[in-house]
Write a protein that holds these residues in place. Sequence first.
Motif, PDB file in Angstrom:
ATOM      1  N   ALA A  10     -10.555  35.328 125.739  1.00  0.00           N
ATOM      2  CA  ALA A  10      -9.887  36.505 125.170  1.00  0.00           C
ATOM      3  C   ALA A  10      -8.419  36.272 124.857  1.00  0.00           C
ATOM      4  O   ALA A  10      -7.852  36.974 124.029  1.00  0.00           O
ATOM      5  N   GLY A  11      -7.797  35.307 125.487  1.00  0.00           N
ATOM      6  CA  GLY A  11      -6.366  35.128 125.272  1.00  0.00           C
ATOM      7  C   GLY A  11      -5.999  34.044 124.290  1.00  0.00           C
ATOM      8  O   GLY A  11      -4.820  33.726 124.140  1.00  0.00           O
ATOM      9  N   THR A  12      -6.959  33.460 123.575  1.00  0.00           N
ATOM     10  CA  THR A  12      -6.663  32.317 122.729  1.00  0.00           C
ATOM     11  C   THR A  12      -6.859  32.638 121.260  1.00  0.00           C
ATOM     12  O   THR A  12      -7.500  33.610 120.888  1.00  0.00           O
ATOM     13  N   LEU A  22     -11.490  43.152 122.813  1.00  0.00           N
ATOM     14  CA  LEU A  22     -10.981  43.238 124.181  1.00  0.00           C
ATOM     15  C   LEU A  22      -9.452  43.203 124.187  1.00  0.00           C
ATOM     16  O   LEU A  22      -8.807  43.985 124.888  1.00  0.00           O
ATOM     17  N   GLN A  23      -8.865  42.296 123.412  1.00  0.00           N
ATOM     18  CA  GLN A  23      -7.409  42.176 123.380  1.00  0.00           C
ATOM     19  C   GLN A  23      -6.746  43.490 122.979  1.00  0.00           C
ATOM     20  O   GLN A  23      -5.792  43.947 123.622  1.00  0.00           O
ATOM     21  N   ASP A  34      -2.287  50.063 134.535  1.00  0.00           N
ATOM     22  CA  ASP A  34      -2.075  48.670 134.919  1.00  0.00           C
ATOM     23  C   ASP A  34      -3.306  47.876 134.490  1.00  0.00           C
ATOM     24  O   ASP A  34      -4.417  48.147 134.978  1.00  0.00           O
ATOM     25  N   VAL A  35      -3.119  46.929 133.589  1.00  0.00           N
ATOM     26  CA  VAL A  35      -4.248  46.190 133.025  1.00  0.00           C
ATOM     27  C   VAL A  35      -4.112  44.700 133.328  1.00  0.00           C
ATOM     28  O   VAL A  35      -3.041  44.105 133.123  1.00  0.00           O
ATOM     29  N   TYR A  36      -5.212  44.110 133.805  1.00  0.00           N
ATOM     30  CA  TYR A  36      -5.258  42.682 134.109  1.00  0.00           C
ATOM     31  C   TYR A  36      -6.333  42.029 133.245  1.00  0.00           C
ATOM     32  O   TYR A  36      -7.436  42.569 133.095  1.00  0.00           O
ATOM     33  N   LEU A  37      -6.006  40.879 132.684  1.00  0.00           N
ATOM     34  CA  LEU A  37      -6.963  40.115 131.888  1.00  0.00           C
ATOM     35  C   LEU A  37      -7.205  38.771 132.543  1.00  0.00           C
ATOM     36  O   LEU A  37      -6.288  37.954 132.680  1.00  0.00           O
ATOM     37  N   VAL A  53       0.000  43.886 129.354  1.00  0.00           N
ATOM     38  CA  VAL A  53      -1.152  43.298 130.031  1.00  0.00           C
ATOM     39  C   VAL A  53      -0.708  42.137 130.915  1.00  0.00           C
ATOM     40  O   VAL A  53       0.065  41.272 130.484  1.00  0.00           O
ATOM     41  N   THR A  54      -1.188  42.122 132.150  1.00  0.00           N
ATOM     42  CA  THR A  54      -0.939  40.994 133.052  1.00  0.00           C
ATOM     43  C   THR A  54      -2.076  39.990 132.888  1.00  0.00           C
ATOM     44  O   THR A  54      -3.237  40.305 133.161  1.00  0.00           O
TER      45      THR A  54
END
Length: 390
Positions: A10-12, A22-23, A34-37, A53-54
């Motif tokens: 999701a982070g690339t 999702l992003q 508070d959101v964590y990925l 986003v953390t």
Amino acid sequence: MRIGFFHESAGTKHAGGIAIYLQYMAAELSKSHDVYLYTQEGSPTALLRDSAVTIVPMPGISDRIATAITTLSPAGRQDINSLAMVGRGVGNDLIEHIETNTDVLITFIWLDDLLLSNLVDVPTVYGFHRIDIEGFGGRLRDTHSQTRTILANTERTAERITEVFDRTVDGVAYPGIDPDQFNPAVPPAFESDEPAVLFVGRVQEQKGVFDLVNAVGDVDTDCTVHVVGAGRTEALRETAWSAGIGDSVRIHGEIPHDELPGYYTAVDVFCLPSYVESFGMANLEAMACGTPVVSGRLAPIESYLTHGVHGHLVEPGDTEELAAVLERLLTSPEERLRLGANALERSKTYTWDNQATVLEAVCAQAVATDDEMEVENTEGAREVPQSTFR
């Protein structure tokens, strides 16, 4: 709420449709929660960097090892990456981190849900993004997952979930667009001396891109075809030369998602003649840029694109029909203008803030349901089902 998302890519910049969904959802929800990925290590996208986003980077698996495993087994690359992330994460306090920092965890890959719903004590939400869900993995997830809250990306997907699994869907959150990013005023990424057609997606047969090239080979009007995406690019080049338009096909490869708007505004027609789509987000992005769309006649796409009003729909695989529609649009600036204006207006219904509100409600429901079950369990009303992996 403290909301966690789990996805291997999701982070690339290599993120596909689900990961992009999702992003944007994570970024939107991080404005008030508070959101964590949890995702593989790598450089996060600009969208995530600029959000609250953390990102919790997880050790993944090298491309070389993943390729070797997929060659020797029936497992796909995504399955291998999911197994590696969860397996190595368990040894690096993944479960403790999720339980300490989140109130609810959301997954979108069947294997992620199957594993994590049985490993964590926080409530989980599973998001369906496909309507062809009857496969082995889907049934295994349905049988052994501990997830009780289900999200769908379209009404049609929700209907299929009920038909196949006899499950009630708790919410439908469509993919969306950011109108500040995708709009007709974005400067074009390139200039063209002749009409231009754009395709964005994975370069493979089921996306219809080979049909597009063959159809353009039968169009009388000179035009260029711009292809954005990775996959079977060399095979596509060969198809273009066989169709007699080798010099007219430009393959740009994979580009960052935040650079896409300029490609949509640079062309006259966007074409995604897919055989299968869970939604077809690229269509909506083109519509938001005021670009007329030609796409496969599929139920998920018909939920937001009306034939003859916002664009044109063609039968997947019918290159003659596709060629005729392209010829019509490429020679009619008036029709392109009409369809583009209608498409732009229609796209305004699908914004990320609207869709994130739905997901927020689904997460709140999952937390509330979990709290109710804990109370019932404490009072002896009934036992909470225990994980088969514990």
